[in-house]
Design a protein around this motif. Structure first.
Motif, PDB file in Angstrom:
ATOM      1  N   LEU A   1      -5.231   3.845  -9.418  1.00 27.13           N
ATOM      2  CA  LEU A   1      -5.792   3.300  -8.184  1.00 27.13           C
ATOM      3  C   LEU A   1      -6.803   4.219  -7.517  1.00 27.13           C
ATOM      4  N   THR A   2      -6.834   5.497  -7.878  1.00 23.91           N
ATOM      5  CA  THR A   2      -7.721   6.459  -7.216  1.00 23.91           C
ATOM      6  C   THR A   2      -8.453   7.301  -8.248  1.00 23.91           C
TER       7      THR A   2
ATOM      8  N   ASP B   1      -3.883  -3.846  -3.901  1.00 26.28           N
ATOM      9  CA  ASP B   1      -4.948  -4.768  -4.287  1.00 26.28           C
ATOM     10  C   ASP B   1      -6.141  -3.970  -4.813  1.00 26.28           C
ATOM     11  N   GLN B   2      -6.462  -4.153  -6.078  1.00 24.22           N
ATOM     12  CA  GLN B   2      -7.548  -3.378  -6.679  1.00 24.22           C
ATOM     13  C   GLN B   2      -8.926  -3.790  -6.171  1.00 24.22           C
ATOM     14  N   GLU B   3      -8.998  -4.873  -5.386  1.00 16.42           N
ATOM     15  CA  GLU B   3     -10.270  -5.259  -4.776  1.00 16.42           C
ATOM     16  C   GLU B   3     -10.580  -4.426  -3.536  1.00 16.42           C
TER      17      GLU B   3
ATOM     18  N   ARG C   1      -1.390   1.566 -13.739  1.00 14.09           N
ATOM     19  CA  ARG C   1      -2.727   1.115 -13.334  1.00 14.09           C
ATOM     20  C   ARG C   1      -3.233   2.109 -12.296  1.00 14.09           C
TER      21      ARG C   1
ATOM     22  N   ARG D   1       0.841  -1.198   0.000  1.00 10.07           N
ATOM     23  CA  ARG D   1       0.000   0.000   0.000  1.00 10.07           C
ATOM     24  C   ARG D   1       0.874   1.245   0.000  1.00 10.07           C
TER      25      ARG D   1
END
Length: 660
Positions: free
Chosen positions: A383-384, A48-50, A381, A23
């Motif tokens: 994330l936010t 973790d994209q979950e 990728r 993180r």
């Protein structure tokens, strides 16, 4: 986007990454109209994209997060009220109640962890006795007079500096979870300099702290050196750099294996003041001293990006940002080779950090004011989505990248933003400051507000700008108002010819700082614009020399040394030729381009019978449009839109637009 939407502009800090790579944590801040300040907290962003990002602090303004190397503690800066200075806080990395560990009168500015995770080095301004509230009952106006004997004694946004130099301190991080009433740990002062110390960073073994500062008794140049001081205290020792010419050192960091020293610096020529179009270079030198090796091209690359720092990856590699043709790239450079371009294209990277095999990147682009991503297999990728509310409440316009040739065939690169509808749209030619800066692909509130009001907005990077190589930046040295003016006008004419929806009969021109200079210079020589806005302008190089914080060297290096040469390039000296109605905007506390620059220019226009207005913001400095008080930023936009409504009315900004 309307002026009231400023509060939707979320700014995202460079990330800190937990040592296990699972993180990152960033601070997310935004303007707040109620408190008339900037508020924000820390967010944890899982790899973790979950899992979703979540807010983890609740202070008024929490910024600058940094995990300890062992991953057990998160340090950050907290201001617990709009008027309070930031102090250093620590909290358990897995959550808990933050603990304040400093109580500095003028606050903490920067900090860095020791490798053993037990100590933090931080910078803070140390006021002279009797100044800045150190003498009870003595207000600022009742303090003793200042006797000045140096060129360098104040700076925009900070005021006087010689009576509160920035010093370095080391503090032991206490055990967390103790009694709330426990006394603050005592910080040991590492430096006692007459001038400012730069941000401190520990050596790889934790025995010493590196920092940059001007040499003692150095006042007539811009040079600074690298110093090393024992982490337990002692006299700083200048690091042995075998350089042929003076350098201005911006930052220094030792590699994780302790073999190398990375540092960012600009060469300054033999005079020690030759800063014009000098690109910042990442250098590498053996930790024992020696001849520095440039890792980036001093002619074509510029790794001084505001707010960014040297970050380490692996044992002997550094991550830095590079200004490149309206973008900001992420580079990885090894002490012994193996360089890589990690992120490039239509983004402006604002920070990066690596740990545990994960590389997190903060960035802005045409559709976000700031977000966080991770680099996976060479691709970002995301994330936010901290600009989601901005996009849902406004219609963000994506700029169109265009290039047009100047009369001599030189390509001028920039962007066009067009309102919805067929037009014809009035056009605002917007000129950036510097001049050695650049417009980028990042979302710009200025352009979005104007295009929402019905204006086509043109922004380019003419000769003199950064990001296109040193020759591009040097082109206007000693010749302000020549190629640079031709470039912005050629860009305007190229857009008018290519895009029929632009109204060639309804043109406005505007700019701030150097952009204010070029706006004022242009309207003295061309009368095609219906109105102009000259903001925080560099308007009289002659008086600038004695009044600006950088006046003692800026004009001489950029324009020339003689009074005649300075006067020949002064917009104030050309004021009699101006016919264009002009709004002059300035801030009372501007030390970069002092208020008298705007006042004298405004008065000169009035004497010539030009329709002119002077808008002055109390309590603000040169950074009003970027980081001024939120209400003032909103009011600034309202006054600007009212001015354009008078001379270039649109359906979205009609002539009866009310004053702020």
């Amino acid at each position: 986007m309307k002026p009231e939407h400023l509060l939707l502009l979320n700014s995202v800090s460079p990330p800190t990454v937990h040592p296990d790579g699972s993180r990152a944590v960033v601070s997310v801040t935004s303007p707040d109209f109620d408190t008339n300040a900037y508020a924000g907290q820390l967010w944890t962003v899982p790899l973790d994209q979950e899992k979703l990002p979540r807010r983890i602090t609740r202070g008024f303004r929490d910024t600058s997060p940094a995990f300890s190397p062992d991953g057990l503690v998160l340090a950050f800066l907290r201001a617990d009220a709009p008027s309070k200075k930031s102090q250093l806080c620590v909290v358990e990395a897995d959550g808990g109640e933050p603990q304040v560990i400093t109580d500095r009168l003028l606050g903490v500015e920067t900090f860095s962890w020791s490798p053993d995770s037990h100590r933090i080095v931080f910078s803070s301004r140390e006021p002279e006795a009797g100044r800045y509230g150190t003498a009870e009952g003595t207000a600022a106006e009742a303090e003793e007079p200042r006797l000045i004997s140096t060129y360098q004694y104040r700076i925009n946004g900070e005021g006087y500096t010689r009576d509160k130099p920035r010093q370095l301190f080391v503090v032991e991080v206490p055990e967390l979870g103790g009694e709330p009433s426990a006394p603050l740990p005592e910080a040991g002062q590492l430096t006692r300099l007459a001038t400012d110390a730069g941000s401190g960073t520990f050596s790889a073994d934790g025995s010493a702290v590196y920092f940059a500062a001007a040499p003692p008794d150095s006042d007539d140049g811009l040079a600074s050196r690298i110093y090393r001081v024992p982490a337990t205290g002692g006299a700083p020792v200048a690091f042995d750099l075998a350089t042929a010419a003076p350098q201005s050192v911006l930052e220094v960091r030792e590699s994780r294996d302790g073999r190398w020293l990375f540092y960012i610096a600009r060469e300054l020529g033999s005079s020690g003041r030759d800063f014009v179009a000098r690109n910042a270079v990442l250098f590498c030198v053996p930790a024992g001293g020696g001849e520095p090796l440039p890792l980036t091209d001093p002619e074509m690359m510029d790794v001084a990006v505001p707010g960014s720092r040297i970050e380490l990856r692996g044992s002997d590699r550094a991550l830095v940002l590079n200004n490149a043709q309206g973008t900001v790239e992420l580079l990885e450079l090894g002490a012994t080779g193996g360089h890589a371009l990690l992120v490039h294209g239509d983004k402006a990277v604002t920070g990066a950090a690596w740990a545990g095999g994960s590389l997190f990147v903060s960035f802005a682009d045409a559709s976000t004011h700031g977000d966080l991503a991770v680099l996976d297999d060479g691709q970002l990728r995301i994330l936010t989505d901290y600009s989601a509310l901005l996009r849902t409440q406004t219609d963000i316009v994506v700029p169109q990248e265009v290039t047009f040739d100047a009369p001599d065939g030189y390509p001028v690169h920039g962007w066009l933003l067009r309102p919805a509808g067929k037009g014809p749209h009035p056009v605002l030619l917007n000129i950036h400051g510097g001049p050695y800066t650049q417009f980028t692909v990042a979302l710009l509130d200025e352009a979005q507000v104007y295009v929402a009001a019905g204006y086509a907005v043109l922004m380019c990077n003419p000769r003199g700008s950064a990001g296109y190589g040193r020759d591009h930046g040097l082109a206007i040295k000693g010749r302000f108002g020549t190629d640079d003016m031709q470039d912005v006008l050629a860009f305007l004419d190229g857009a008018l010819e290519k895009f029929p929806a632009l109204d060639a009969g309804r043109l406005g021109i505007m700019g701030g700082s150097y952009g204010g200079y070029l706006t004022a210079w242009t309207i003295a020589h061309h009368h095609r614009f219906k109105a102009a806005i000259v903001e925080r302008g560099f308007l009289d190089p002659v008086s600038f020399e004695g009044s600006a914080d950088i006046g003692w060297y800026f004009g001489g290096e950029y324009l020339g040394d003689s009074a005649d040469v300075l006067a020949a390039q002064s917009p104030l000296g050309q004021a009699a030729m101006v016919q264009t109605p002009t709004l002059v905007i300035h801030s009372e506390n501007d030390l970069r381009c002092p208020l008298e620059q705007g006042q004298r220019y405004y008065t000169a226009l009035k004497r010539e019978g030009v329709e002119a207005r002077l808008l002055i913001f109390p309590g603000e400095d040169h950074e009003l449009s970027r980081s001024g008080r939120p209400r003032h930023r909103r009011q600034r936009f309202e006054h600007i839109l009212h001015w354009w409504a008078r001379f270039l009315p649109t359906a979205a900004n009609p002539a009866d637009t009310p004053h702020a």
